[in-house]
Design a protein around this motif. Structure first.
Motif, PDB file in Angstrom:
ATOM      1  N   MET A   1      13.974  26.118 -16.008  1.00 28.45           N
ATOM      2  CA  MET A   1      13.302  27.425 -16.109  1.00 28.45           C
ATOM      3  C   MET A   1      13.051  28.039 -14.733  1.00 28.45           C
ATOM      4  O   MET A   1      12.400  29.067 -14.630  1.00 28.45           O
ATOM      5  CB  MET A   1      12.004  27.281 -16.888  1.00 28.45           C
ATOM      6  N   LYS A   2      13.565  27.405 -13.677  1.00 30.35           N
ATOM      7  CA  LYS A   2      13.377  27.951 -12.330  1.00 30.35           C
ATOM      8  C   LYS A   2      13.965  29.366 -12.253  1.00 30.35           C
ATOM      9  O   LYS A   2      15.022  29.634 -12.819  1.00 30.35           O
ATOM     10  CB  LYS A   2      14.072  27.054 -11.295  1.00 30.35           C
ATOM     11  N   ASN A   3      13.256  30.239 -11.536  1.00 29.31           N
ATOM     12  CA  ASN A   3      13.671  31.643 -11.377  1.00 29.31           C
ATOM     13  C   ASN A   3      13.638  32.450 -12.670  1.00 29.31           C
ATOM     14  O   ASN A   3      14.195  33.542 -12.738  1.00 29.31           O
ATOM     15  CB  ASN A   3      15.069  31.761 -10.756  1.00 29.31           C
ATOM     16  N   LYS A   4      13.017  31.896 -13.703  1.00 22.35           N
ATOM     17  CA  LYS A   4      12.895  32.652 -14.966  1.00 22.35           C
ATOM     18  C   LYS A   4      11.479  33.202 -15.070  1.00 22.35           C
ATOM     19  O   LYS A   4      10.514  32.535 -14.673  1.00 22.35           O
ATOM     20  CB  LYS A   4      13.143  31.742 -16.173  1.00 22.35           C
ATOM     21  N   ILE A   5      11.379  34.382 -15.625  1.00 19.62           N
ATOM     22  CA  ILE A   5      10.062  34.989 -15.835  1.00 19.62           C
ATOM     23  C   ILE A   5       9.756  34.990 -17.322  1.00 19.62           C
ATOM     24  O   ILE A   5      10.590  35.389 -18.138  1.00 19.62           O
ATOM     25  CB  ILE A   5      10.011  36.409 -15.246  1.00 19.62           C
ATOM     26  N   ALA A   6       8.550  34.500 -17.654  1.00 15.56           N
ATOM     27  CA  ALA A   6       8.161  34.412 -19.063  1.00 15.56           C
ATOM     28  C   ALA A   6       6.801  35.067 -19.268  1.00 15.56           C
ATOM     29  O   ALA A   6       5.893  34.915 -18.449  1.00 15.56           O
ATOM     30  CB  ALA A   6       8.089  32.947 -19.488  1.00 15.56           C
ATOM     31  N   ILE A   7       6.678  35.789 -20.378  1.00 19.19           N
ATOM     32  CA  ILE A   7       5.376  36.327 -20.786  1.00 19.19           C
ATOM     33  C   ILE A   7       4.877  35.475 -21.943  1.00 19.19           C
ATOM     34  O   ILE A   7       5.620  35.195 -22.887  1.00 19.19           O
ATOM     35  CB  ILE A   7       5.514  37.800 -21.254  1.00 19.19           C
ATOM     36  N   VAL A   8       3.604  35.080 -21.883  1.00 19.95           N
ATOM     37  CA  VAL A   8       2.952  34.428 -23.029  1.00 19.95           C
ATOM     38  C   VAL A   8       1.706  35.241 -23.345  1.00 19.95           C
ATOM     39  O   VAL A   8       0.818  35.399 -22.491  1.00 19.95           O
ATOM     40  CB  VAL A   8       2.549  32.971 -22.721  1.00 19.95           C
ATOM     41  N   THR A   9       1.607  35.753 -24.574  1.00 18.58           N
ATOM     42  CA  THR A   9       0.409  36.513 -24.945  1.00 18.58           C
ATOM     43  C   THR A   9      -0.618  35.564 -25.573  1.00 18.58           C
ATOM     44  O   THR A   9      -0.263  34.533 -26.145  1.00 18.58           O
ATOM     45  CB  THR A   9       0.738  37.659 -25.923  1.00 18.58           C
ATOM     46  N   GLY A  10      -1.893  35.925 -25.407  1.00 15.62           N
ATOM     47  CA  GLY A  10      -2.964  35.041 -25.906  1.00 15.62           C
ATOM     48  C   GLY A  10      -2.927  33.711 -25.173  1.00 15.62           C
ATOM     49  O   GLY A  10      -3.052  32.647 -25.773  1.00 15.62           O
ATOM     50  N   ALA A  11      -2.755  33.793 -23.828  1.00 15.66           N
ATOM     51  CA  ALA A  11      -2.482  32.585 -23.044  1.00 15.66           C
ATOM     52  C   ALA A  11      -3.738  31.898 -22.512  1.00 15.66           C
ATOM     53  O   ALA A  11      -3.634  30.911 -21.787  1.00 15.66           O
ATOM     54  CB  ALA A  11      -1.557  32.943 -21.881  1.00 15.66           C
ATOM     55  N   ASN A  12      -4.920  32.406 -22.860  1.00 14.38           N
ATOM     56  CA  ASN A  12      -6.137  31.793 -22.307  1.00 14.38           C
ATOM     57  C   ASN A  12      -6.696  30.691 -23.198  1.00 14.38           C
ATOM     58  O   ASN A  12      -7.668  30.031 -22.826  1.00 14.38           O
ATOM     59  CB  ASN A  12      -7.218  32.857 -22.081  1.00 14.38           C
ATOM     60  N   ALA A  13      -6.109  30.506 -24.389  1.00 16.29           N
ATOM     61  CA  ALA A  13      -6.698  29.537 -25.319  1.00 16.29           C
ATOM     62  C   ALA A  13      -5.625  28.916 -26.194  1.00 16.29           C
ATOM     63  O   ALA A  13      -4.503  29.423 -26.275  1.00 16.29           O
ATOM     64  CB  ALA A  13      -7.732  30.245 -26.211  1.00 16.29           C
ATOM     65  N   GLY A  14      -5.993  27.800 -26.829  1.00 20.02           N
ATOM     66  CA  GLY A  14      -5.179  27.194 -27.879  1.00 20.02           C
ATOM     67  C   GLY A  14      -3.713  27.003 -27.538  1.00 20.02           C
ATOM     68  O   GLY A  14      -3.358  26.512 -26.461  1.00 20.02           O
ATOM     69  N   ILE A  15      -2.872  27.409 -28.473  1.00 19.30           N
ATOM     70  CA  ILE A  15      -1.426  27.177 -28.357  1.00 19.30           C
ATOM     71  C   ILE A  15      -0.833  27.968 -27.184  1.00 19.30           C
ATOM     72  O   ILE A  15       0.047  27.485 -26.463  1.00 19.30           O
ATOM     73  CB  ILE A  15      -0.728  27.579 -29.684  1.00 19.30           C
ATOM     74  N   GLY A  16      -1.340  29.179 -26.962  1.00 20.59           N
ATOM     75  CA  GLY A  16      -0.819  30.022 -25.880  1.00 20.59           C
ATOM     76  C   GLY A  16      -1.070  29.406 -24.515  1.00 20.59           C
ATOM     77  O   GLY A  16      -0.186  29.436 -23.640  1.00 20.59           O
ATOM     78  N   LYS A  17      -2.241  28.829 -24.344  1.00 18.32           N
ATOM     79  CA  LYS A  17      -2.579  28.201 -23.056  1.00 18.32           C
ATOM     80  C   LYS A  17      -1.678  26.977 -22.820  1.00 18.32           C
ATOM     81  O   LYS A  17      -1.140  26.785 -21.728  1.00 18.32           O
ATOM     82  CB  LYS A  17      -4.055  27.787 -23.070  1.00 18.32           C
ATOM     83  N   ALA A  18      -1.494  26.190 -23.879  1.00 19.70           N
ATOM     84  CA  ALA A  18      -0.633  25.000 -23.769  1.00 19.70           C
ATOM     85  C   ALA A  18       0.812  25.421 -23.498  1.00 19.70           C
ATOM     86  O   ALA A  18       1.526  24.755 -22.738  1.00 19.70           O
ATOM     87  CB  ALA A  18      -0.715  24.185 -25.060  1.00 19.70           C
ATOM     88  N   THR A  19       1.226  26.536 -24.080  1.00 19.16           N
ATOM     89  CA  THR A  19       2.597  27.038 -23.877  1.00 19.16           C
ATOM     90  C   THR A  19       2.782  27.496 -22.427  1.00 19.16           C
ATOM     91  O   THR A  19       3.782  27.179 -21.780  1.00 19.16           O
ATOM     92  CB  THR A  19       2.877  28.221 -24.842  1.00 19.16           C
ATOM     93  N   ALA A  20       1.787  28.226 -21.921  1.00 22.35           N
ATOM     94  CA  ALA A  20       1.863  28.726 -20.533  1.00 22.35           C
ATOM     95  C   ALA A  20       1.918  27.552 -19.552  1.00 22.35           C
ATOM     96  O   ALA A  20       2.714  27.563 -18.597  1.00 22.35           O
ATOM     97  CB  ALA A  20       0.653  29.615 -20.245  1.00 22.35           C
ATOM     98  N   LEU A  21       1.088  26.542 -19.796  1.00 26.41           N
ATOM     99  CA  LEU A  21       1.060  25.363 -18.914  1.00 26.41           C
ATOM    100  C   LEU A  21       2.425  24.673 -18.894  1.00 26.41           C
ATOM    101  O   LEU A  21       2.967  24.371 -17.829  1.00 26.41           O
ATOM    102  CB  LEU A  21      -0.035  24.393 -19.394  1.00 26.41           C
ATOM    103  N   LYS A  22       2.983  24.451 -20.066  1.00 28.73           N
ATOM    104  CA  LYS A  22       4.260  23.727 -20.152  1.00 28.73           C
ATOM    105  C   LYS A  22       5.378  24.517 -19.457  1.00 28.73           C
ATOM    106  O   LYS A  22       6.176  23.948 -18.705  1.00 28.73           O
ATOM    107  CB  LYS A  22       4.608  23.484 -21.625  1.00 28.73           C
ATOM    108  N   LEU A  23       5.396  25.836 -19.699  1.00 30.19           N
ATOM    109  CA  LEU A  23       6.434  26.661 -19.067  1.00 30.19           C
ATOM    110  C   LEU A  23       6.301  26.618 -17.545  1.00 30.19           C
ATOM    111  O   LEU A  23       7.295  26.557 -16.824  1.00 30.19           O
ATOM    112  CB  LEU A  23       6.345  28.107 -19.562  1.00 30.19           C
ATOM    113  N   ALA A  24       5.034  26.651 -17.068  1.00 25.15           N
ATOM    114  CA  ALA A  24       4.796  26.590 -15.615  1.00 25.15           C
ATOM    115  C   ALA A  24       5.263  25.240 -15.076  1.00 25.15           C
ATOM    116  O   ALA A  24       5.892  25.166 -14.015  1.00 25.15           O
ATOM    117  CB  ALA A  24       3.318  26.807 -15.306  1.00 25.15           C
ATOM    118  N   GLU A  25       4.989  24.180 -15.819  1.00 19.15           N
ATOM    119  CA  GLU A  25       5.431  22.841 -15.388  1.00 19.15           C
ATOM    120  C   GLU A  25       6.955  22.755 -15.342  1.00 19.15           C
ATOM    121  O   GLU A  25       7.517  22.009 -14.557  1.00 19.15           O
ATOM    122  CB  GLU A  25       4.888  21.771 -16.340  1.00 19.15           C
TER     123      GLU A  25
END
Ligand SMILES: NC(=O)c1ccc[n+]([C@@H]2O[C@H](COP(=O)([O-])OP(=O)(O)OC[C@H]3O[C@@H](n4cnc5c(N)ncnc54)[C@H](OP(=O)(O)O)[C@@H]3O)[C@@H](O)[C@H]2O)c1
Length: 283
Positions: A1-25
């Motif tokens: 996912m290097k050099n890729k830009i991703a939007i995650v909505t509702g990213a401060n809680a629950g599934i969205g937060k876990a999704t944002a973390l994983k994508l960042a990792e």
């Protein structure tokens, strides 16, 4: 996912937060879209600490306001020239019937029109960045609907039932995904949707009655990390390259409610959504 830009909505809680973390990792630059600055900043800091990454951004948008979505899109396009992954994840259960500032029933507005308006306005950037992916987080709640009542999206002609409003909105997520995928054929933008599972999050727990379900959720639900897996799979897996117009659960294709395939109903929902958002479909 290097050099890729991703939007995650509702990213401060629950599934969205876990999704944002994983994508960042995984190395993506993640734009966390949240409605509340304080809650968004808290989540951003937590994710930065765990992922130890600076490739995260917080942007604000309230999906209960079409104006706010339009403003967010303008800000995003001023800041970013590309978008590889759009994950529409935010969602709510609204116990009491209410309407947004645009006089639209809140569950329909946030859960369906929020996905619709954001996605349509980002199609130009997604197209310029293709191959790109749209992932819509739906729910197994979609199976509960036996009859479509799209005309009465505002629940003015029937009693408002909060779970029914939620179930309808989650069926609309699938209908929207399927018709959009068809309209995007040949663009190299894929559109898929999913049920994340029964996940231990705060959804619906902003009201007394649903709080009674908390012990059940604690006992039975999976963690947000597990709940994020199918979103991550659809957004990043090489196996999903070119795959479009599917509904997934546990990283496997499933059949949604058969009403989701009703072409006339898909078009009706699409045209209504265009009218309410005052948007045009240009691709
Ligand atoms: N949990 C489950 O078992 C389950 C099952 C099936 C499907 N889903 C779906 O999974 C998705 C994520 O839900 P979750 O369980 O992770 O719930 P959650 O923990 O309550 O998270 C929902 C997120 O959506 C945001 N949100 C709600 N209304 C918003 C608005 N008007 N504008 C902007 N953001 C808004 C919330 O922001 P605030 O924190 O500011 O409220 C929060 O960040 C939803 O689409 C839901 O339908 C969940």
């Amino acid at each position: 996912m290097k050099n890729k830009i991703a939007i995650v909505t509702g990213a401060n809680a629950g599934i969205g937060k876990a999704t944002a973390l994983k994508l960042a990792e995984m190395g993506a630059h993640v734009v966390m879209v949240c409605r509340n600055k304080k809650r968004g900043e808290k989540a951003l800091l937590e994710i930065q600490e765990i992922a130890n990454k600076k490739n995260l951004d917080l942007m604000l948008c309230d999906f209960a306001s079409l104006k706010s979505i339009n403003n967010f899109v303008k800000e995003f396009k001023n800041k970013y020239q590309r978008l590889d992954v759009l994950i529409n994840n935010h969602g709510l259960v609204s116990l009491i019937k209410s309407k947004t500032e645009e006089k639209i029933e809140t569950t329909f507005a946030v859960n369906h029109l929020g996905y619709f308006s954001l996605t349509l306005q980002l199609l130009d950037v997604l197209k310029a960045s293709a191959p790109s992916r749209i992932v819509n987080v739906s729910s197994s709640a979609n199976y509960r609907i036996r009859k479509l009542e799209i005309d009465d999206y505002n629940c003015d002609k029937r009693n408002y039932q909060f779970m029914k409003a939620y179930q309808e909105s989650k069926l609309y997520n699938i209908m929207f995904s399927f018709l959009l995928a068809e309209k995007l054929q040949g663009t190299n933008i894929t559109v898929n949707c999913l049920h994340p599972g029964f996940v231990k999050t705060q959804i619906g727990l902003n009201n007394f009655f649903l709080k009674l379900l908390t012990p059940l959720a604690k006992y039975k639900g999976v963690t947000p990390d597990e709940g994020a897996r199918t979103s991550i799979y659809l957004a990043t897996s090489p196996e999903m390259e070119g795959v479009t117009s599917k509904y997934y659960h546990k990283m496997k294709e499933r059949d949604p409610n058969k009403l989701a395939f009703d072409k006339e109903a898909q078009k009706k929902l699409w045209n209504l959504s265009l009218k309410l958002t005052n948007l045009q479909f240009n691709i």
